[in-house]
Design an enzyme around this catalytic site. Structure first.
Site, PDB file in Angstrom:
ATOM      1  CB  SER A 194       3.140 -14.507 -24.515  1.00  0.00           C
ATOM      2  OG  SER A 194       2.277 -14.524 -25.400  1.00  0.00           O
ATOM      3  N   GLY A 195       2.500 -17.626 -23.885  1.00  0.00           N
ATOM      4  CA  GLY A 195       2.332 -18.975 -24.482  1.00  0.00           C
ATOM      5  C   GLY A 195       0.803 -19.776 -23.193  1.00  0.00           C
ATOM      6  N   GLY A 196       0.527 -20.487 -23.568  1.00  0.00           N
ATOM      7  CA  GLY A 196      -0.600 -21.252 -22.696  1.00  0.00           C
ATOM      8  C   GLY A 196      -0.336 -21.690 -21.268  1.00  0.00           C
ATOM      9  N   GLY A 239       1.243 -18.661 -19.516  1.00  0.00           N
ATOM     10  CA  GLY A 239       1.499 -17.957 -19.144  1.00  0.00           C
ATOM     11  C   GLY A 239       2.754 -16.467 -19.710  1.00  0.00           C
ATOM     12  CB  THR A 240       2.551 -12.991 -19.317  1.00  0.00           C
ATOM     13  OG1 THR A 240       1.184 -13.063 -19.797  1.00  0.00           O
ATOM     14  CG2 THR A 240       3.546 -12.102 -20.362  1.00  0.00           C
ATOM     15  CB  VAL A 241       8.296 -15.542 -21.593  1.00  0.00           C
ATOM     16  CG1 VAL A 241       9.968 -15.420 -20.293  1.00  0.00           C
ATOM     17  CG2 VAL A 241       7.199 -17.332 -21.402  1.00  0.00           C
ATOM     18  CG  ASP A 271       2.303 -27.401 -24.606  1.00  0.00           C
ATOM     19  OD1 ASP A 271       1.391 -28.705 -25.761  1.00  0.00           O
ATOM     20  OD2 ASP A 271       2.334 -26.813 -24.576  1.00  0.00           O
TER      21      ASP A 271
END
Length: 354
Positions: free
Chosen positions: A81-83, A85-87, A199
């Site tokens: 997960s990150g800024g 969304g979820t993977v 990013d």
């Protein structure tokens, strides 16, 4: 022919009609070719649409089954997960898997503009860029479908979060640095239009089965802007990697990406995160700490303790390239093409070129 000359208007009309018919035929042929290349599946249940730019070339791949599996992704399938969304990991069969990113937010200017951006991203093919295979768009959310990177992110391997026991020795780290630089250089200088990543960080540098670096999440900062007609209050980037001028101007630039890449190089060299708790306690940060050490020519004291039998001269050269990327004045930083050349020149043996 003589009869046509008697009626020039008829002759011109026939020529124009012939030209238009040939254009229509060419357009239909191109459209059919495009249809074969792309796979589009309408989701009648949620009102969404699945678009695959490069469907798997296998007889066992069935579009409707793929869509159903995509809709059934759950917490057990989460791999990160990150800024943005979820993977999730999506397994189509024993040999085919994808990484599916569910976006946290949806741009208010989505629809056709959103899809055009994604199709442009899907056209990008480079050995150091993660391939976008397709997307699913619906009123409630959007999904991006990427190739799955078996070794995860540089962040998880570098900082011991990965379940896999992969040793990042100096040759591996050097290879990753060059590959990531090549990918970012491609986005900056070879894509039309040029792409500012906005990013760059170790969690956005993914690794394939051979530890070849692949830059991911390019273009997402632009897609996720809430409204392009107003100045966004969202920070495009991650603290610790952001260039100092960003806090004054709020504008993302190519030289801002170069600064972020410099931080990634320091992370590869030291094994320390830019937001390491030690730096916070001491009132400093990774960049200023390394600059002070390099000025005293004591690079060996900040090199990652997990590195063994590394060539000190190569480490020192990469430290200096990193500091060039981290120049406070953007105009003094090299561009990514120059960074690639400098990194490639470090090794005495020839690297595999593009």
């Amino acid at each position: 022919m003589a009869s046509f000359l008697r009626f020039p208007a008829l002759y011109i009309t026939i020529c124009v009609l012939g030209f238009l018919i040939s254009k229509i035929i060419m357009t239909v042929l191109c459209y059919r070719r495009w249809q074969k290349k792309q796979m589009i599946v309408q989701d009648t249940f949620l009102g969404g649409k699945l678009v695959m730019f490069r469907p798997p070339k296998t007889k066992t791949f069935k579009p409707n089954v793929f869509l159903k599996k995509t809709m059934r992704l759950c917490n057990e399938d989460i791999i990160g997960s990150g800024g943005y969304g979820t993977v999730y990991k999506l397994s189509v069969n024993d040999s085919t898997c994808f990484a599916v990113k569910r976006l946290n937010r949806i741009s208010s200017e989505q629809d056709r503009g959103f899809e055009r951006e994604l199709e442009a991203m899907g056209d990008i093919k480079h050995r150091n860029i993660v391939t976008l295979h397709g997307y699913y768009t619906a009123p409630q959310y959007n999904l991006l479908i990427y190739e799955l990177m078996p070794n995860g992110s540089l962040d998880t391997l570098l900082h011991g979060k990965s379940m896999k026991k992969v040793v990042l020795d100096w040759p591996s780290r050097y290879k990753i640095a060059v590959g990531a630089a090549r990918g970012l250089s491609y986005l900056h200088h070879d894509c039309i239009p040029h792409i500012i990543h906005r990013d760059i960080k170790t969690s956005n540098i993914l690794l394939d089965q051979d530890l070849e670096a692949r830059v991911s999440d390019f273009g997402l900062a632009t897609l996720m802007e809430p409204d392009k007609t107003h100045v966004s209050t969202l920070v495009a980037g991650t603290f610790g990697y952001l260039a100092p001028e960003y806090f004054d101007t709020g504008k993302a630039t190519i030289k801002g990406d170069v600064y972020s890449f410099g931080v990634v190089l320091l992370e590869l060299l030291t094994g320390r995160k830019p937001t390491d708790e030690t730096f916070i306690e001491e009132g400093t940060k990774l960049v200023t700490w390394v600059k002070a050490v390099v000025q005293e020519k004591k690079e060996e004291y900040v090199a990652d303790s997990n590195l063994e039998n590394y060539p000190a001269d190569e480490i020192n050269q990469v430290f200096r390239i990193a500091l060039m990327c981290l120049e406070p004045e953007p105009s003094k930083r090299p561009n990514m093409t120059e960074v690639v050349k400098m990194l490639e020149q470090i090794k005495s043996y020839e690297l595999v070129s593009e």
